[in-house]
Enzyme design. Structure first.
Site, PDB file in Angstrom:
ATOM      1  N   ARG A 245       0.828  -1.226   0.000  1.00 16.35           N
ATOM      2  CA  ARG A 245       0.000   0.000   0.000  1.00 16.35           C
ATOM      3  C   ARG A 245       0.857   1.269   0.000  1.00 16.35           C
ATOM      4  O   ARG A 245       0.541   2.259   0.663  1.00 16.35           O
ATOM      5  CB  ARG A 245      -0.960   0.041   1.194  1.00 16.35           C
ATOM      6  CG  ARG A 245      -1.978  -1.033   1.234  1.00 16.35           C
ATOM      7  CD  ARG A 245      -2.962  -1.007   0.051  1.00 16.35           C
ATOM      8  NE  ARG A 245      -3.770  -2.195   0.085  1.00 16.35           N
ATOM      9  CZ  ARG A 245      -3.419  -3.352  -0.515  1.00 16.35           C
ATOM     10  NH1 ARG A 245      -2.319  -3.437  -1.247  1.00 16.35           N
ATOM     11  NH2 ARG A 245      -4.190  -4.402  -0.430  1.00 16.35           N
TER      12      ARG A 245
ATOM     13  N   SER B 171     -10.698  -0.354   3.357  1.00 15.25           N
ATOM     14  CA  SER B 171     -10.085  -0.712   4.641  1.00 15.25           C
ATOM     15  C   SER B 171      -9.542   0.543   5.312  1.00 15.25           C
ATOM     16  O   SER B 171      -8.791   1.299   4.703  1.00 15.25           O
ATOM     17  CB  SER B 171      -8.921  -1.676   4.427  1.00 15.25           C
ATOM     18  OG  SER B 171      -9.390  -2.851   3.834  1.00 15.25           O
TER      19      SER B 171
ATOM     20  N   GLU C 277      -4.879   3.404   6.546  1.00 14.67           N
ATOM     21  CA  GLU C 277      -4.703   3.261   5.095  1.00 14.67           C
ATOM     22  C   GLU C 277      -5.400   4.438   4.406  1.00 14.67           C
ATOM     23  O   GLU C 277      -4.955   4.937   3.379  1.00 14.67           O
ATOM     24  CB  GLU C 277      -5.296   1.933   4.630  1.00 14.67           C
ATOM     25  CG  GLU C 277      -5.113   1.713   3.140  1.00 14.67           C
ATOM     26  CD  GLU C 277      -5.412   0.281   2.701  1.00 14.67           C
ATOM     27  OE1 GLU C 277      -5.152  -0.673   3.465  1.00 14.67           O
ATOM     28  OE2 GLU C 277      -5.914   0.121   1.566  1.00 14.67           O
TER      29      GLU C 277
HETATM   30  C1  LIG Z   1     -15.668  -0.138  -1.103  1.00 17.31           C
HETATM   31  C2  LIG Z   1     -14.171   0.039  -1.248  1.00 17.31           C
HETATM   32  C3  LIG Z   1     -13.363  -1.065  -1.447  1.00 17.31           C
HETATM   33  C4  LIG Z   1     -11.974  -0.907  -1.572  1.00 17.31           C
HETATM   34  N1  LIG Z   1     -11.216  -2.014  -1.775  1.00 17.31           N
HETATM   35  C5  LIG Z   1      -9.884  -1.872  -1.903  1.00 17.31           C
HETATM   36  C6  LIG Z   1      -9.065  -3.030  -2.149  1.00 17.31           C
HETATM   37  O1  LIG Z   1      -9.523  -4.154  -2.248  1.00 17.31           O
HETATM   38  N2  LIG Z   1      -7.729  -2.829  -2.250  1.00 17.31           N
HETATM   39  C7  LIG Z   1      -7.158  -1.598  -2.164  1.00 17.31           C
HETATM   40  O2  LIG Z   1      -5.937  -1.486  -2.289  1.00 17.31           O
HETATM   41  N3  LIG Z   1      -7.917  -0.501  -1.935  1.00 17.31           N
HETATM   42  C8  LIG Z   1      -9.249  -0.599  -1.821  1.00 17.31           C
HETATM   43  N4  LIG Z   1     -10.018   0.505  -1.596  1.00 17.31           N
HETATM   44  C9  LIG Z   1      -9.372   1.834  -1.445  1.00 17.31           C
HETATM   45  C10 LIG Z   1      -9.225   2.625  -2.758  1.00 17.31           C
HETATM   46  O3  LIG Z   1     -10.200   2.251  -3.712  1.00 17.31           O
HETATM   47  C11 LIG Z   1      -7.842   2.431  -3.372  1.00 17.31           C
HETATM   48  O4  LIG Z   1      -6.825   2.895  -2.500  1.00 17.31           O
HETATM   49  C12 LIG Z   1      -7.699   3.150  -4.709  1.00 17.31           C
HETATM   50  O5  LIG Z   1      -6.495   2.756  -5.307  1.00 17.31           O
HETATM   51  C13 LIG Z   1      -7.711   4.678  -4.578  1.00 17.31           C
HETATM   52  O6  LIG Z   1      -7.811   5.202  -5.891  1.00 17.31           O
HETATM   53  P1  LIG Z   1      -8.508   6.601  -6.173  1.00 17.31           P
HETATM   54  O7  LIG Z   1      -8.392   6.872  -7.630  1.00 17.31           O
HETATM   55  O8  LIG Z   1      -9.876   6.640  -5.620  1.00 17.31           O
HETATM   56  O9  LIG Z   1      -7.553   7.559  -5.365  1.00 17.31           O
HETATM   57  P2  LIG Z   1      -7.954   8.819  -4.470  1.00 17.31           P
HETATM   58  O10 LIG Z   1      -8.735   8.358  -3.286  1.00 17.31           O
HETATM   59  O11 LIG Z   1      -8.572   9.875  -5.326  1.00 17.31           O
HETATM   60  O12 LIG Z   1      -6.522   9.290  -4.020  1.00 17.31           O
HETATM   61  C14 LIG Z   1      -5.742   8.473  -3.185  1.00 17.31           C
HETATM   62  C15 LIG Z   1      -4.337   9.086  -3.119  1.00 17.31           C
HETATM   63  O13 LIG Z   1      -3.731   8.987  -4.391  1.00 17.31           O
HETATM   64  C16 LIG Z   1      -3.345  10.266  -4.862  1.00 17.31           C
HETATM   65  N5  LIG Z   1      -3.560  10.285  -6.309  1.00 17.31           N
HETATM   66  C17 LIG Z   1      -4.723  10.134  -6.990  1.00 17.31           C
HETATM   67  N6  LIG Z   1      -4.493  10.235  -8.308  1.00 17.31           N
HETATM   68  C18 LIG Z   1      -3.156  10.461  -8.452  1.00 17.31           C
HETATM   69  C19 LIG Z   1      -2.314  10.697  -9.565  1.00 17.31           C
HETATM   70  N7  LIG Z   1      -2.772  10.699 -10.826  1.00 17.31           N
HETATM   71  N8  LIG Z   1      -0.997  10.918  -9.323  1.00 17.31           N
HETATM   72  C20 LIG Z   1      -0.484  10.917  -8.078  1.00 17.31           C
HETATM   73  N9  LIG Z   1      -1.239  10.718  -6.974  1.00 17.31           N
HETATM   74  C21 LIG Z   1      -2.568  10.484  -7.171  1.00 17.31           C
HETATM   75  C22 LIG Z   1      -4.238  11.260  -4.134  1.00 17.31           C
HETATM   76  O14 LIG Z   1      -3.603  12.527  -4.047  1.00 17.31           O
HETATM   77  C23 LIG Z   1      -4.362  10.592  -2.785  1.00 17.31           C
HETATM   78  O15 LIG Z   1      -3.215  10.882  -2.018  1.00 17.31           O
HETATM   79  C24 LIG Z   1     -11.400   0.382  -1.489  1.00 17.31           C
HETATM   80  C25 LIG Z   1     -12.229   1.507  -1.306  1.00 17.31           C
HETATM   81  C26 LIG Z   1     -13.597   1.337  -1.198  1.00 17.31           C
HETATM   82  C27 LIG Z   1     -14.469   2.552  -1.026  1.00 17.31           C
END
Ligand SMILES: Cc1cc2nc3c(=O)[nH]c(=O)nc-3n(C[C@H](O)[C@H](O)[C@H](O)COP(=O)(O)OP(=O)(O)OC[C@H]3O[C@@H](n4cnc5c(N)ncnc54)[C@H](O)[C@@H]3O)c2cc1C
Length: 332
Positions: free
Chosen positions: A180, A231, A301
């Site tokens: 992560r 999580s 996380e």
């Molecule tokens: C129901 C649910 C289930 C989930 N299951 C999982 C799972 O199984 N495994 C898992 O790992 N995670 C899981 N997650 C958490 C989440 O979906 C992941 O961490 C996902 O990768 C976040 O992506 P995002 O585009 O939404 O990022 P955001 O939430 O928009 O951003 C997360 C971080 O990444 C940065 N970021 C975003 N885009 C960029 C970019 N282009 N360049 C640099 N930094 C950037 C942001 O600044 C922030 O710091 C879950 C979440 C939910 C709500």
């Protein structure tokens, strides 16, 4: 703050075609459905627009925060009056390269990426089909599930490095992927623009069946009917956060509208009207209780904003997102 206002004025002057939402309520961009207004949310329509935006921000010495799908962030109710977020939602290019690898821009959802790989008969991203994030957010977090992690599938990442106003193409082994975590999290100032994924040939029907099976597992085990950010805590070495929280008797424990999910103790859900403080206080209570019971620190996380929330002693501090640093020299 003054620098940010100057940067916003220049964005309006020099990039008139760019969508710029001012004082935008972040709850509309958060899977938690929580968060007050950020000073601005810029939505570049392509990689050139995003690079120009980064250059303006760098000139004014203000670090923008990239935003993917908002599925891993707790935004504060008070808002973020000194922050400009930069959404990747319009960066949607996704295609097969002549050598059989997949090119995806940062805003492509992991679900769309996994479905595309399946259509092409490419295996390796099945685990990602149910993660509600984007390529950019997923790589920053090295998202993973069911034994897979994005680091196992990515070949290289193109990013904009703000301190140098430059584009970098980093092969996977220079991205410092960890559980992560990645270079893009360990050092601020990186904006991921796109990535290339290298997968294995596979049977589309078998790939689709695996994705369906993992989707069912998710629906069965996770509280997908309520807003959350996945999580809440990372897996401590040798343990499972959800099991520790459950054994500490915290399943269903609530603070205001925030609750440790009754279905999956690793999730904190917004059961209706939760404030960011409810979620934060609940996370702190969970950490404290688990630490008192098992002497195991739980590290969040979920990214908690703003980054100046100080955490008590039961584990490492929350990562700082807005610190503008001149790292990483060692990467050159
Ligand atoms: C129901 C649910 C289930 C989930 N299951 C999982 C799972 O199984 N495994 C898992 O790992 N995670 C899981 N997650 C958490 C989440 O979906 C992941 O961490 C996902 O990768 C976040 O992506 P995002 O585009 O939404 O990022 P955001 O939430 O928009 O951003 C997360 C971080 O990444 C940065 N970021 C975003 N885009 C960029 C970019 N282009 N360049 C640099 N930094 C950037 C942001 O600044 C922030 O710091 C879950 C979440 C939910 C709500």
């Amino acid at each position: 703050m003054e620098n940010l206002e100057k940067a916003i004025a220049e964005i309006k002057r020099s990039l008139p075609g760019m969508t710029l939402l001012e004082n935008e309520p972040m709850r509309a961009h958060s899977s938690f459905r929580i968060g007050g207004p950020a000073r601005a949310l810029a939505i570049p329509s392509d990689l050139t627009g995003l690079s120009k935006l980064c250059a303006i921000m760098k000139d004014h010495r203000v670090a923008p925060m990239p935003l993917g799908n908002g599925s891993n962030i707790l935004f504060p109710d008070e808002g973020l009056p000194d922050l400009l977020l930069m959404s990747t939602e319009k960066l949607q290019k996704l295609f097969l390269l002549p050598d059989g690898a997949i090119y995806a821009e940062a805003g492509v959802s992991l679900a769309k990426l996994a479905a595309f790989a399946c259509e092409q008969g490419l295996s390796g991203l099945e685990f990602a089909s149910g993660i509600p994030g984007t390529v950019g957010g997923g790589l920053r977090m090295n998202a993973g599930a069911y034994g897979g992690e994005l680091k196992d599938t990515v070949e290289s990442v193109v990013c904009y490095y703000l301190p140098e106003q430059g584009l970098w193409e980093l092969p996977k082994d220079r991205c410092r992927f960890d559980y992560r975590s990645s270079l893009f999290q360990k050092s601020s100032g990186f904006v991921i623009l796109s990535a290339v994924f290298r997968l294995q040939p596979g049977d589309p029907a078998a790939i689709a069946a695996t994705m369906r099976e993992l989707g069912e597992k998710r629906r069965e085990k996770q509280p997908l009917d309520l807003p959350s950010a996945g999580s809440a805590f990372k897996r401590p070495e040798g343990h499972f956060a959800a099991a520790l929280i459950d054994q500490a008797g915290l399943k269903g424990y609530a603070v205001g509208g925030a609750q440790v999910s009754e279905k999956h103790a690793g999730f904190i859900v917004n059961r209706g009207g939760a404030s960011s403080h409810d979620v934060y206080d609940l996370m702190m209570h969970v950490r404290k209780t688990v630490y008192e019971k098992f002497q195991i620190p739980l590290e969040p996380e979920i990214i908690i904003l703003p980054p100046d929330y100080a955490l008590p002693d039961e584990g490492p501090a929350v990562p700082r997102n807005r610190v503008f640093v001149n790292e990483p020299n060692e990467e050159r």
